[in-house]
Design a protein around this motif. Structure first.
Motif, short mmCIF file in Angstrom:
data_model
loop_
_atom_site.label_atom_id
_atom_site.label_comp_id
_atom_site.label_asym_id
_atom_site.label_seq_id
_atom_site.Cartn_x
_atom_site.Cartn_y
_atom_site.Cartn_z
N ARG A 1 25.63 63.93 -14.34
CA ARG A 1 24.45 64.35 -13.60
C ARG A 1 24.75 65.48 -12.63
O ARG A 1 23.86 66.26 -12.29
CB ARG A 1 23.87 63.16 -12.85
CG ARG A 1 23.49 61.98 -13.73
CD ARG A 1 22.88 60.86 -12.93
NE ARG A 1 22.75 59.64 -13.71
CZ ARG A 1 23.66 58.68 -13.75
NH1 ARG A 1 24.77 58.80 -13.04
NH2 ARG A 1 23.47 57.61 -14.48
N ASP A 2 25.98 65.57 -12.14
CA ASP A 2 26.33 66.63 -11.20
C ASP A 2 26.59 67.96 -11.89
O ASP A 2 26.65 69.00 -11.23
CB ASP A 2 27.56 66.24 -10.38
CG ASP A 2 27.29 65.07 -9.46
OD1 ASP A 2 26.11 64.86 -9.12
OD2 ASP A 2 28.24 64.36 -9.08
N ARG B 1 23.93 63.13 -20.82
CA ARG B 1 24.03 63.27 -19.36
C ARG B 1 24.13 61.90 -18.68
O ARG B 1 24.87 61.74 -17.70
CB ARG B 1 22.81 64.04 -18.86
CG ARG B 1 22.67 64.18 -17.37
CD ARG B 1 21.43 64.99 -17.05
NE ARG B 1 21.27 65.21 -15.63
CZ ARG B 1 20.57 64.42 -14.82
NH1 ARG B 1 19.96 63.35 -15.33
NH2 ARG B 1 20.48 64.68 -13.52
N GLU B 2 23.37 60.94 -19.19
CA GLU B 2 23.39 59.61 -18.59
C GLU B 2 24.57 58.78 -19.08
O GLU B 2 25.21 58.06 -18.29
CB GLU B 2 22.08 58.88 -18.93
CG GLU B 2 20.83 59.58 -18.42
CD GLU B 2 20.79 59.68 -16.91
OE1 GLU B 2 21.33 58.76 -16.24
OE2 GLU B 2 20.22 60.64 -16.38
N TYR C 1 27.58 59.73 -20.16
CA TYR C 1 28.88 60.20 -19.67
C TYR C 1 28.86 60.54 -18.17
O TYR C 1 29.83 61.10 -17.68
CB TYR C 1 29.32 61.42 -20.46
CG TYR C 1 29.83 61.09 -21.85
CD1 TYR C 1 30.95 60.31 -22.03
CD2 TYR C 1 29.17 61.57 -22.97
CE1 TYR C 1 31.42 59.99 -23.29
CE2 TYR C 1 29.62 61.26 -24.25
CZ TYR C 1 30.75 60.48 -24.40
OH TYR C 1 31.21 60.17 -25.65
N LYS C 2 27.75 60.20 -17.49
CA LYS C 2 27.66 60.40 -16.03
C LYS C 2 27.97 61.86 -15.65
O LYS C 2 28.83 62.15 -14.81
CB LYS C 2 28.60 59.44 -15.29
CG LYS C 2 28.23 57.98 -15.48
CD LYS C 2 29.18 57.06 -14.75
CE LYS C 2 28.70 55.62 -14.83
NZ LYS C 2 28.55 55.13 -16.21
N ARG D 1 36.18 65.39 -14.79
CA ARG D 1 34.98 64.75 -15.32
C ARG D 1 34.70 65.17 -16.76
O ARG D 1 34.38 64.33 -17.61
CB ARG D 1 33.77 65.08 -14.44
CG ARG D 1 32.44 64.59 -14.96
CD ARG D 1 32.42 63.09 -15.12
NE ARG D 1 32.56 62.41 -13.84
CZ ARG D 1 32.60 61.10 -13.67
NH1 ARG D 1 32.56 60.33 -14.74
NH2 ARG D 1 32.73 60.56 -12.47
#
Length: 495
Positions: A313-314, A307-308, A310-311, A51
């Motif tokens: 959030r985890d 954060r939003e 590039y996804k 990720r």
């Protein structure tokens, strides 16, 4: 005829109800004690590496090109302002007899404060072994380097003849000119240059294991060669990891001491003068708290959109946003206390000039509206973070921290301009108004900052892969099995 028959089961006694209530409260408290995991949704080390590396490996998104174009256009404004300043002279600034270098020293201290915060966040949280900081420390370190670069523009160009700025260094020259070591300007040169060099080393050493990971993953031959050079032959052996941990620890300690020393030097620029509003010993904690305050606000401003987009959030979880907002709230309380102490010291100090500056000029003077906006932005609006729902709402936090970011710049403007535009001689009083050259240069520094940050997140890992993997459950040899209850996985390995 039917009749009422009382139940044969007696009602529960009072002590059973109390015992049940106590058991429910203990269960609720236990659920709250169990902390959220550092990486949510039970992600493993492979997913974490993929990720974070996908930000670099995937095709460049369209929004990145648009953002770089906008940031580059804004950065060119600084180039135009500096070029016009050098070719024309410092008279193009809105300075006067009383307020000399007002706008530019305001911007210098503003950017230095943001730079200090990045090192404090990364270094001090690392020294105190705060594992939650692994998701934000790389972004904070990069923020430090780019902010200090923006701050270094002003001491270099304010001398008018920028090609003579190298005279500030204590090196032999043909004219036999040596720097004046009693000048606060020279103190800034030594403090900022030392701080910048150590910040770059601290940031670069943390990048070495991740550059090695990208070297082994990337397909582009040019980038592979670049990462191979940057990682300095890293192979991940036990000896290399031991040396890396020791070096990173030492640099974190040195960087922390340099933050204190640089804050001392910058505050001494004001404290060593006899100007009312500057001649005080409160500036060291004042600038230190303000630096952390503005830095956490800038960090939230940078991380929430990334954060939003590039996804992530985890990895950058709601817990990270929540804790950063708590730091913002703490700094808002401290800075409000410092504001009160300033007026208290001015009242009991016995100096009529000091009392005039704080009570007659800052509140009711021509810059009173600026002081009022500073107070609202820095002391009142951040009080919204007392609400947990707001702290754990990333976009609400993003909107709120914009105001303290503006307020911290207003604070520097109030400290500098409202203290010097009315000095001891009423005949030299005057108002300070920035010219278009001042505004263009300052606006352009934001373009430079965001342009460098966009390039950083595109070509270097914006999150420390190795450090994130080190806080996963699998990295803990004594990790107990996860407790699954009510459809949730609270991450009991961090209890």
């Amino acid at each position: 005829m039917a009749y009422f028959t009382p139940s044969t089961k007696p009602p529960p006694p009072r002590y059973d109800l109390l015992a049940q209530h106590e058991e429910n409260e203990l269960e609720r408290a236990q659920r709250e004690i169990i902390r959220e995991p550092y990486v949510t949704n039970n992600r493993d080390a492979t997913w974490v590496g993929d990720r974070i590396a996908s930000v670099i490996e995937n095709p460049t998104p369209l929004w990145w090109y648009i953002a770089v174009s906008i940031a580059g256009g804004v950065a060119s404004l600084a180039g135009l302002g500096i070029l016009y300043l050098i070719t024309t002279g410092v008279g193009v600034w809105g300075e006067n007899k009383a307020a000399n270098w007002a706008w530019d020293i305001t911007n210098f201290v503003f950017w230095i404060g943001i730079g200090h915060a990045g090192t404090l966040i990364a270094a001090i949280l690392y020294l105190t072994r705060q594992k939650w900081a692994t998701g934000i420390n790389r972004a904070a370190e990069a923020m430090t380097v780019f902010a200090v670069m923006c701050a270094g523009i002003y001491p270099g160009v304010h001398v008018g003849r920028a090609w003579m700025a190298w005279y500030l260094a204590p090196i032999p020259n043909g004219n036999g000119i040596w720097p004046n070591f009693r000048s606060p300007l020279l103190w800034d040169v030594f403090a900022v240059s030392t701080y910048l060099s150590v910040s770059i080393m601290f940031w670069y050493v943390g990048l070495i294991p991740d550059c090695a990971a990208m070297r082994d993953r990337i397909k582009n031959k040019i980038l592979k060669y670049l990462y191979a050079v940057l990682c300095l032959g890293w192979r991940g052996s036990a000896r290399q990891w031991a040396n890396y941990e020791f070096c990173y620890l030492m640099l974190a300690g040195v960087a922390t001491l340099l933050v204190i020393s640089t804050c001392t030097v910058v505050s001494s620029d004001f404290s060593t003068s006899v100007v009312p509003g500057w001649h005080g010993t409160i500036f060291l904690p004042y600038f230190g708290v303000g630096a952390i305050y503005g830095g956490f606000c800038m960090l939230i401003t940078l991380l929430v959109p990334l954060r939003e987009l590039y996804k992530l959030r985890d990895i950058i979880t709601l817990r990270h946003i929540d804790l950063c907002c708590r730091f913002v709230l703490l700094m808002a309380l401290l800075i409000s206390y410092i504001y009160l102490m300033e007026f208290f010291v001015a009242y009991v100090g016995g100096s009529p000039n000091e009392r005039f500056t704080f009570y007659n000029d800052r509140i009711f003077g021509p810059y009173g509206s600026t002081w009022l906006c500073m107070l609202i932005f820095n002391s009142f609006i951040p009080m919204l973070f007392w609400s947990k729902k707001i702290r754990r709402n990333p976009w609400a936090a993003f909107g709120i921290v914009i105001f303290p970011s503006i307020g911290m710049w207003l604070e520097r403007f109030v400290i500098i301009v409202s203290s010097v535009h009315r000095d001891f001689l009423p005949s030299s009083w005057g108002m300070f108004y920035p010219t278009y050259v001042d505004v263009l240069t300052f606006t352009g520094t934001f373009g430079i900052f965001f342009l460098m940050y966009l390039l950083f997140i595109r070509f270097l890992p914006m999150i420390a892969i190795a450090e994130i993997r080190a806080v996963l459950p699998a990295a803990n040899a004594h990790n107990p099995p996860a407790v699954v209850k009510d459809g949730e996985q609270p991450g009991s390995h961090h209890a």
